[in-house]
Design a protein around this motif. Structure first.
Motif, PDB file in Angstrom:
ATOM      1  N   ARG A  32       5.107  -7.483  -2.854  1.00  0.00           N
ATOM      2  CA  ARG A  32       3.923  -7.124  -3.650  1.00  0.00           C
ATOM      3  C   ARG A  32       2.789  -8.087  -3.329  1.00  0.00           C
ATOM      4  NH1 ARG A  32       4.183  -3.689  -8.300  1.00  0.00           N
ATOM      5  NH2 ARG A  32       2.686  -4.882  -9.499  1.00  0.00           N
TER       6      ARG A  32
ATOM      7  N   ALA B 241      -5.914  -3.873   2.963  1.00  0.00           N
ATOM      8  CA  ALA B 241      -5.051  -3.281   1.928  1.00  0.00           C
ATOM      9  C   ALA B 241      -4.326  -2.063   2.490  1.00  0.00           C
ATOM     10  CB  ALA B 241      -5.888  -2.893   0.701  1.00  0.00           C
ATOM     11  N   ARG B 242      -5.058  -1.281   3.226  1.00  0.00           N
ATOM     12  CA  ARG B 242      -4.479  -0.079   3.809  1.00  0.00           C
ATOM     13  C   ARG B 242      -3.387  -0.433   4.831  1.00  0.00           C
ATOM     14  NH1 ARG B 242      -5.712   5.432   5.365  1.00  0.00           N
ATOM     15  NH2 ARG B 242      -3.745   5.899   6.384  1.00  0.00           N
TER      16      ARG B 242
ATOM     17  N   ARG C 277      -0.366  -1.428   2.993  1.00  0.00           N
ATOM     18  CA  ARG C 277       0.291  -0.231   2.450  1.00  0.00           C
ATOM     19  C   ARG C 277       1.135   0.444   3.526  1.00  0.00           C
ATOM     20  NH1 ARG C 277      -2.396   5.564   1.759  1.00  0.00           N
ATOM     21  NH2 ARG C 277      -1.531   5.640   3.859  1.00  0.00           N
ATOM     22  N   ASP C 278       0.542   0.577   4.707  1.00  0.00           N
ATOM     23  CA  ASP C 278       1.252   1.256   5.787  1.00  0.00           C
ATOM     24  C   ASP C 278       2.446   0.449   6.279  1.00  0.00           C
ATOM     25  OD1 ASP C 278      -0.475   3.323   5.551  1.00  0.00           O
ATOM     26  OD2 ASP C 278      -1.760   2.746   7.234  1.00  0.00           O
ATOM     27  N   ALA C 279       2.461  -0.834   5.934  1.00  0.00           N
ATOM     28  CA  ALA C 279       3.608  -1.661   6.299  1.00  0.00           C
ATOM     29  C   ALA C 279       4.682  -1.613   5.205  1.00  0.00           C
ATOM     30  CB  ALA C 279       3.161  -3.102   6.523  1.00  0.00           C
ATOM     31  N   GLY C 280       4.408  -0.851   4.143  1.00  0.00           N
ATOM     32  CA  GLY C 280       5.413  -0.689   3.095  1.00  0.00           C
ATOM     33  C   GLY C 280       5.277  -1.673   1.944  1.00  0.00           C
ATOM     34  N   PHE C 281       4.158  -2.384   1.867  1.00  0.00           N
ATOM     35  CA  PHE C 281       3.970  -3.302   0.738  1.00  0.00           C
ATOM     36  C   PHE C 281       3.323  -2.567  -0.432  1.00  0.00           C
ATOM     37  CE2 PHE C 281       2.702  -6.627   4.206  1.00  0.00           C
ATOM     38  CZ  PHE C 281       3.963  -6.543   4.751  1.00  0.00           C
ATOM     39  N   GLU C 282       3.560  -3.090  -1.622  1.00  0.00           N
ATOM     40  CA  GLU C 282       2.805  -2.597  -2.773  1.00  0.00           C
ATOM     41  C   GLU C 282       1.577  -3.483  -2.933  1.00  0.00           C
ATOM     42  OE1 GLU C 282       5.390  -2.218  -6.182  1.00  0.00           O
ATOM     43  OE2 GLU C 282       6.338  -0.430  -5.344  1.00  0.00           O
ATOM     44  N   VAL C 283       0.420  -2.882  -2.819  1.00  0.00           N
ATOM     45  CA  VAL C 283      -0.821  -3.645  -2.779  1.00  0.00           C
ATOM     46  C   VAL C 283      -1.633  -3.401  -4.047  1.00  0.00           C
ATOM     47  CG1 VAL C 283      -2.885  -4.151  -1.445  1.00  0.00           C
ATOM     48  CG2 VAL C 283      -0.863  -3.224  -0.300  1.00  0.00           C
ATOM     49  N   VAL C 284      -1.828  -4.440  -4.806  1.00  0.00           N
ATOM     50  CA  VAL C 284      -2.713  -4.325  -5.956  1.00  0.00           C
ATOM     51  C   VAL C 284      -4.103  -4.699  -5.481  1.00  0.00           C
ATOM     52  CG1 VAL C 284      -3.220  -5.129  -8.290  1.00  0.00           C
ATOM     53  CG2 VAL C 284      -0.842  -5.029  -7.485  1.00  0.00           C
ATOM     54  N   TYR C 285      -5.049  -3.802  -5.696  1.00  0.00           N
ATOM     55  CA  TYR C 285      -6.420  -4.108  -5.310  1.00  0.00           C
ATOM     56  C   TYR C 285      -7.233  -4.256  -6.585  1.00  0.00           C
ATOM     57  CZ  TYR C 285     -10.999  -3.914  -3.206  1.00  0.00           C
ATOM     58  OH  TYR C 285     -12.276  -4.233  -2.834  1.00  0.00           O
ATOM     59  N   SER C 286      -7.891  -5.400  -6.727  1.00  0.00           N
ATOM     60  CA  SER C 286      -8.507  -5.665  -8.029  1.00  0.00           C
ATOM     61  C   SER C 286     -10.025  -5.550  -8.006  1.00  0.00           C
ATOM     62  CB  SER C 286      -8.088  -7.039  -8.547  1.00  0.00           C
ATOM     63  OG  SER C 286      -8.525  -8.041  -7.656  1.00  0.00           O
TER      64      SER C 286
ATOM     65  N   SER D 252       5.437   5.297   4.328  1.00  0.00           N
ATOM     66  CA  SER D 252       5.684   3.867   4.554  1.00  0.00           C
ATOM     67  C   SER D 252       6.408   3.211   3.387  1.00  0.00           C
ATOM     68  CB  SER D 252       4.353   3.145   4.782  1.00  0.00           C
ATOM     69  OG  SER D 252       3.633   3.034   3.562  1.00  0.00           O
ATOM     70  N   GLY D 253       6.411   3.855   2.226  1.00  0.00           N
ATOM     71  CA  GLY D 253       6.999   3.208   1.051  1.00  0.00           C
ATOM     72  C   GLY D 253       6.039   2.225   0.404  1.00  0.00           C
ATOM     73  N   GLY D 254       4.872   2.049   1.004  1.00  0.00           N
ATOM     74  CA  GLY D 254       3.875   1.163   0.433  1.00  0.00           C
ATOM     75  C   GLY D 254       3.012   1.897  -0.582  1.00  0.00           C
ATOM     76  N   ALA D 255       2.137   1.135  -1.237  1.00  0.00           N
ATOM     77  CA  ALA D 255       1.268   1.758  -2.223  1.00  0.00           C
ATOM     78  C   ALA D 255       0.004   0.942  -2.381  1.00  0.00           C
ATOM     79  CB  ALA D 255       1.975   1.864  -3.565  1.00  0.00           C
ATOM     80  N   ILE D 256      -1.077   1.626  -2.710  1.00  0.00           N
ATOM     81  CA  ILE D 256      -2.282   0.911  -3.128  1.00  0.00           C
ATOM     82  C   ILE D 256      -2.441   1.151  -4.607  1.00  0.00           C
ATOM     83  CG2 ILE D 256      -4.789   0.715  -2.903  1.00  0.00           C
ATOM     84  CD1 ILE D 256      -4.427   0.580  -0.085  1.00  0.00           C
ATOM     85  N   LEU D 257      -2.419   0.071  -5.362  1.00  0.00           N
ATOM     86  CA  LEU D 257      -2.485   0.179  -6.812  1.00  0.00           C
ATOM     87  C   LEU D 257      -3.892  -0.246  -7.229  1.00  0.00           C
ATOM     88  CD1 LEU D 257       0.967  -1.538  -7.393  1.00  0.00           C
ATOM     89  CD2 LEU D 257       0.507   0.893  -7.121  1.00  0.00           C
TER      90      LEU D 257
ATOM     91  N   ARG E 104      -6.514  -1.311 -11.623  1.00  0.00           N
ATOM     92  CA  ARG E 104      -7.093  -2.537 -12.197  1.00  0.00           C
ATOM     93  C   ARG E 104      -8.588  -2.623 -11.976  1.00  0.00           C
ATOM     94  NH1 ARG E 104      -3.134  -6.533 -13.603  1.00  0.00           N
ATOM     95  NH2 ARG E 104      -4.721  -7.906 -14.378  1.00  0.00           N
ATOM     96  N   VAL E 105      -9.055  -2.011 -10.909  1.00  0.00           N
ATOM     97  CA  VAL E 105     -10.483  -2.104 -10.574  1.00  0.00           C
ATOM     98  C   VAL E 105     -11.329  -1.690 -11.777  1.00  0.00           C
ATOM     99  CG1 VAL E 105     -12.303  -1.205  -9.070  1.00  0.00           C
ATOM    100  CG2 VAL E 105     -10.046  -1.686  -8.131  1.00  0.00           C
TER     101      VAL E 105
END
Lengths: 136, 319
Positions: free
Chosen positions: A8, A27-28, A31-40, B86-91, B94-95
């Motif tokens: 994460r 961020a993208r 994501r494509d690498a499989g991470f969960e990305v919180v963008y604030s 990919s199993g990833g996500a953009i969350l 919060r913005v």
């Protein structure tokens, strides 16, 4: 039944810098690498970044800065993580930094700094090699 | 202090880490949840659902401001989709809620669906319990942007709000059988746009036609709002309050809902556990791979293969 933990990451833009195209591309890529990305989003104070990182329980914070205030903002994030007992969170940065500053920032605890022209693969690979999802 | 006590005393880091453990299916998390359970059941849970881009996050952000103004502490669980590739996500929820990040009385957590299809995550139910145990007065769950059928939120929320925008026209018809049936409150957001009145009328017609839905005395109100300008948000909170009072006032509704919730929670939990434990074992067994090969070669059909594997697994000793 233990599945593999997911990495994460918080991607944040501290300070008054409004250029978030780079941060979004990173961020993208994450994501494509499989991470969960919180963008604030834009215009975060270091305090806000650290609070978000703790609430989201991320393994890494990626700070983006193109406006030259990194010498205050980045070390402040490290300081606040320490104060909050969250210095297990790895911090890296991306943006425009003079050579001298890179040296100082690394000394201050920023684990890596990426400058323009770095291939996305490299940025992702660095995370895979340097960030362990908690407990694994 | 154990983890459960830390969470009950409101320690943010422990809360954040436990939610991660639940998401990652770490075994120890279950034990903590058992310890927390007696401290749950106090928070009021509101679900916000609707299609992508209708303004759910913005509405949640405004609701948090109003609730904080009324002295209530708030937990937010915001769900965004996981990439099937990919199993990833953009969350990114919060913005819209940035301004609450320094408020001690607000805890915001982004969650990724991780392949779960109900509009929330498999872990949402437990995450609600965690925020409840940490003492949040109100918990708002923002679902992933949904289409028609992602209605799991209704099992976890006391009040479910469906957010719509004008101009969905025929889509509204298509929505009829799924998501529109679960709304306790309907909000037509971006109401300054053309067609808001028509959308209100469409929904009204639908509710009027569906009499059995409100035989318990609650007829879903339809509100208009412009969340981004904080217009109509207070009215939404007033309706939530009315709905809460409605639930509490009826001697019949509460035990029934409690029973329904317990029934759903337990069956879902058993399902999850069986899927995790049994499916993992089956997939890792040689038999699974062997059957795959046979199916690919055309020597066996998948139905027979499935029946054989499952009956062996569930009734050891029989063939």
């Amino acid at each position: 039944m233990n599945q593999k933990r997911k990495i994460r990451v918080l991607v944040a833009k501290p300070g008054l810098d409004g250029h978030d195209r780079g941060a979004r591309i990173i961020a993208r890529a994450y994501r494509d690498a499989g991470f969960e990305v919180v963008y604030s989003g834009l215009h975060q104070t270091p305090e806000e970044v650290v609070r978000a990182a703790i609430q989201e329980d991320v393994d890494m914070i990626g700070l983006s800065s193109l406006a030259g205030a990194h010498m205050y903002l980045f070390p402040r994030v490290i300081e606040l993580l320490q104060e909050n007992g969250a210095d297990n969170i790895v911090v890296c940065g991306g943006g425009i930094f003079p050579e001298d500053d890179i040296f100082k920032l690394k000394k201050a605890g920023i684990k890596e700094l990426f400058t323009p022209g770095t291939p996305l693969d490299e940025v992702v690979k660095w995370v895979e090699e340097n960030v362990n999802p908690r407990g694994s | 202090m154990g983890i459960a006590e830390k969470i009950i005393s409101g320690d943010i880091r422990s809360v954040a880490r436990l939610i991660r453990d639940i998401d990652d299916n770490v075994l120890g998390a279950r034990e903590v949840l058992k310890d927390l359970y007696p401290s749950t059941g106090k928070a009021y849970v509101v679900g916000i659902t609707g299609a992508p881009g209708v303004g759910k996050s913005t509405l949640v952000d405004q609701m948090v401001t109003h609730l904080r103004g009324a002295g209530k502490t708030v937990g937010v669980l915001a769900v965004d989709p996981t990439s099937p590739f990919s199993g990833g996500a953009i969350l990114g929820d919060r913005v819209r809620m940035q301004r609450h990040s320094m408020d001690e009385g607000v805890f915001i957590r982004s969650m990724a669906t991780r392949g779960y299809f109900g509009g929330i995550t498999q872990s949402t139910r437990s995450a609600i319990d965690v925020l409840d145990a940490m003492g949040k007065d109100c918990i708002i769950v923002e679902t992933v942007g949904v289409g028609q059928d992602e209605i799991d939120i209704v099992q976890s929320a006391h009040t479910t709000i469906i957010v719509l925008v004008p101009g969905m026209g025929d889509d509204v018809q298509a929505l009829k059988a799924g998501i529109l049936e679960i709304g306790d409150i309907f909000v037509i957001n971006k109401a300054d746009r053309e067609g808001a009145d028509r959308t209100v009328n469409d929904i009204r017609l639908m509710i009027e036609m569906d009499e059995k839905r409100y035989k318990d005395g609650w007829k879903p109100p339809i509100l208009t709002a412009q969340a981004v300008f904080d217009k109509g948000v207070k009215e939404i909170l007033d309706e939530i309050d009315k709905h809460r009072k409605h639930l509490q006032s009826s001697a019949q509704i509460q035990p029934l809902r409690k029973y329904e919730k317990a029934r759903n929670d337990l069956s879902e939990m058993i399902k999850d556990k069986i899927i995790h434990d049994v499916l993992d074992e089956i997939i890792q067994s040689g038999e699974f791979e062997k059957s795959l090969q046979l199916i690919v070669k055309g020597e066996i059909d998948p139905y027979t293969a499935c029946d054989t594997i499952v009956s062996k697994k569930l009734k050891p000793g029989t063939k």
